[in-house]
Design a protein around this motif. Sequence first.
Motif, PDB file in Angstrom:
ATOM      1  N   GLU A 432       0.670  -1.050  -0.249  1.00  0.00           N
ATOM      2  CA  GLU A 432      -0.091  -0.140   0.055  1.00  0.00           C
ATOM      3  C   GLU A 432       0.966   1.266  -0.029  1.00  0.00           C
ATOM      4  O   GLU A 432       1.983   1.263   0.893  1.00  0.00           O
ATOM      5  N   LEU A 433       0.601   2.314  -0.788  1.00  0.00           N
ATOM      6  CA  LEU A 433       1.177   3.514  -0.786  1.00  0.00           C
ATOM      7  C   LEU A 433       0.051   4.450  -0.614  1.00  0.00           C
ATOM      8  O   LEU A 433      -0.808   4.852  -1.324  1.00  0.00           O
ATOM      9  N   ARG A 434       0.633   5.437   0.297  1.00  0.00           N
ATOM     10  CA  ARG A 434      -0.249   6.534   0.650  1.00  0.00           C
ATOM     11  C   ARG A 434       0.451   7.846   0.623  1.00  0.00           C
ATOM     12  O   ARG A 434       1.702   7.850   1.216  1.00  0.00           O
ATOM     13  N   TYR A 435      -0.119   8.956   0.128  1.00  0.00           N
ATOM     14  CA  TYR A 435       0.413  10.236   0.359  1.00  0.00           C
ATOM     15  C   TYR A 435      -0.456  11.247   0.865  1.00  0.00           C
ATOM     16  O   TYR A 435      -1.597  11.305   0.833  1.00  0.00           O
ATOM     17  N   LYS A 436      -0.134  11.968   1.914  1.00  0.00           N
ATOM     18  CA  LYS A 436      -0.787  12.963   2.644  1.00  0.00           C
ATOM     19  C   LYS A 436      -0.336  14.391   2.255  1.00  0.00           C
ATOM     20  O   LYS A 436       1.115  14.608   2.168  1.00  0.00           O
ATOM     21  N   GLY A 437      -1.265  15.138   1.819  1.00  0.00           N
ATOM     22  CA  GLY A 437      -0.773  16.526   1.652  1.00  0.00           C
ATOM     23  C   GLY A 437      -1.859  17.521   2.055  1.00  0.00           C
ATOM     24  O   GLY A 437      -2.831  17.432   2.870  1.00  0.00           O
ATOM     25  N   ASP A 442      -6.286  24.809   6.275  1.00  0.00           N
ATOM     26  CA  ASP A 442      -7.493  24.094   6.453  1.00  0.00           C
ATOM     27  C   ASP A 442      -7.698  22.839   5.729  1.00  0.00           C
ATOM     28  O   ASP A 442      -8.608  22.044   5.921  1.00  0.00           O
ATOM     29  N   PHE A 443      -7.204  22.751   4.364  1.00  0.00           N
ATOM     30  CA  PHE A 443      -7.516  21.708   3.565  1.00  0.00           C
ATOM     31  C   PHE A 443      -6.575  20.686   3.687  1.00  0.00           C
ATOM     32  O   PHE A 443      -5.295  20.920   3.374  1.00  0.00           O
ATOM     33  N   VAL A 444      -6.933  19.346   4.142  1.00  0.00           N
ATOM     34  CA  VAL A 444      -5.914  18.262   4.193  1.00  0.00           C
ATOM     35  C   VAL A 444      -6.563  17.021   3.173  1.00  0.00           C
ATOM     36  O   VAL A 444      -7.728  16.916   3.453  1.00  0.00           O
ATOM     37  N   TYR A 445      -5.602  16.322   2.371  1.00  0.00           N
ATOM     38  CA  TYR A 445      -6.024  15.457   1.643  1.00  0.00           C
ATOM     39  C   TYR A 445      -5.015  14.257   1.519  1.00  0.00           C
ATOM     40  O   TYR A 445      -3.940  14.470   2.085  1.00  0.00           O
ATOM     41  N   SER A 446      -5.771  13.074   1.479  1.00  0.00           N
ATOM     42  CA  SER A 446      -4.813  12.073   1.186  1.00  0.00           C
ATOM     43  C   SER A 446      -5.264  11.136  -0.102  1.00  0.00           C
ATOM     44  O   SER A 446      -6.126  10.804  -0.534  1.00  0.00           O
ATOM     45  N   ILE A 447      -4.077  10.450  -0.737  1.00  0.00           N
ATOM     46  CA  ILE A 447      -4.356   9.465  -1.974  1.00  0.00           C
ATOM     47  C   ILE A 447      -3.530   8.313  -1.582  1.00  0.00           C
ATOM     48  O   ILE A 447      -2.377   8.276  -0.987  1.00  0.00           O
TER      49      ILE A 447
END
Length: 455
Positions: A432-437, A442-447
């Motif tokens: 599993e590969l995860r990226y957090k940006g 205020d805006f947090v996302y992950s892929i």
Amino acid sequence: NISGGNEKLNFLISAGYYGKDGVFKVGPDDYQRYNLRLNLGAQLTNKISLDFRIAYTRDNLAQASGNLSGTGLVYEIYRLRTRTPFFTPDGKYNGAGSAATAYARLEAGGYNKNERNFIDPTATLRVKDVAGVKGLTFSTILGMQFRTGERENFARTVPLWGNGKVLSYLNQVNAYTLTRELTENENLQFLADYKKKIGKHDFSLLVGYQWEDFRYSNIVTGAKNLVSNDLPTLNLGDDKTKTNSQAISTNAFQSVFGRFNYNYNGKYLLEGTLRRDESSKLATSLRTKIFPSASVGWNVNKESWFPNTNVVTELKFRASWGRLGGALGSVIGNYDYLSQLSRGSALVIGNSRTSYLFQNSIPSQSLSWETIESSNGGVDLSLFNNKIQINADYYVKYNRNMLTAQNLPAVIGIGTPRKNNGELKSWGWEVELRYKGKIGSDFVYSISANLSDNQ
């Protein structure tokens, strides 16, 4: 919701309602649910606390008496011709067939009502620093479940007309069935938890006992050819058609277990578990078995020699091995290890049926635990202050002593027993590969994406 209290006593009360109409606009088709919850926490002394919770739910389901699945009401509405009028010119239910029959069944063909009550109380008593030993906690947990249900199914006789006469009947012989059921489940746990820290060494030890008892019972009674087609009651049924039956199902489970954890400065991790399980579903001499498991972990990034950079934030290797028992599923009956008798009435002697008892299946007298043995190895890698996380695992799992049906010649005439003579191996890997940006403040996302192969 209403909540309040202080450090010594606190409470929470909540209530709710949910209602929903079904897809049918004619006849009974709706669902209603009421729920009530009470949580109460009390700090009796500096070391003794009590937590009590109880939840109550009541739901009511009303449907038409006809079957919904298969070739029932839904089939009649969506698959049969709908050009046939529901009523004859003089306002009676049309007997020309097709979907017109479904309308008569929904509006006048009776009902199927089910009312259920759920009561779930749980009490937890916790004592800290027992006998003056700091870090030693005793807990007693008692959980109970009570389920009551009452179902009424009334199939009303409905004449279907055409050309001024009755062409056929829905439920030509009316019928009324009453079902009452009770489910009781009790779960009792005794836990002792000890935690100790000596310098950089963290120890914890948990030992416990769990006991569970389950009982289900129901009574089903019914009658046909009722005198009244509008007031369903068992007393108005034909005595020759009255039936009754009772079913009782019980099982019990108990376990003694222990778990040891060791942690050195968050660097070296060790866990070991040992449990002894016993199930009433298994043969008397084979219902107890011991299952061990262990796991280790190494946080390499916490070593003194590991480079302290923002590139590699975390690097952890881990491995585990363990065995668990399988005997709690629905595949195993409550009494499969015993010789069981069934009752039948298909034998006709003279002018009446005769009841008799017979053995329906061969008992599984050597029924024992399935053993699920799993081995796993993995690595966790975090880069650039945890913005990029990579998790990789490889596992091998054996299901030993699998329950399989014994193949015997069909001429034996009864059900064949299950035996613990099967084995299944499965293995595979997963990455599993995860990226957090973050954009702005205020805006947090992950892929994330994963790739796996299982065999």
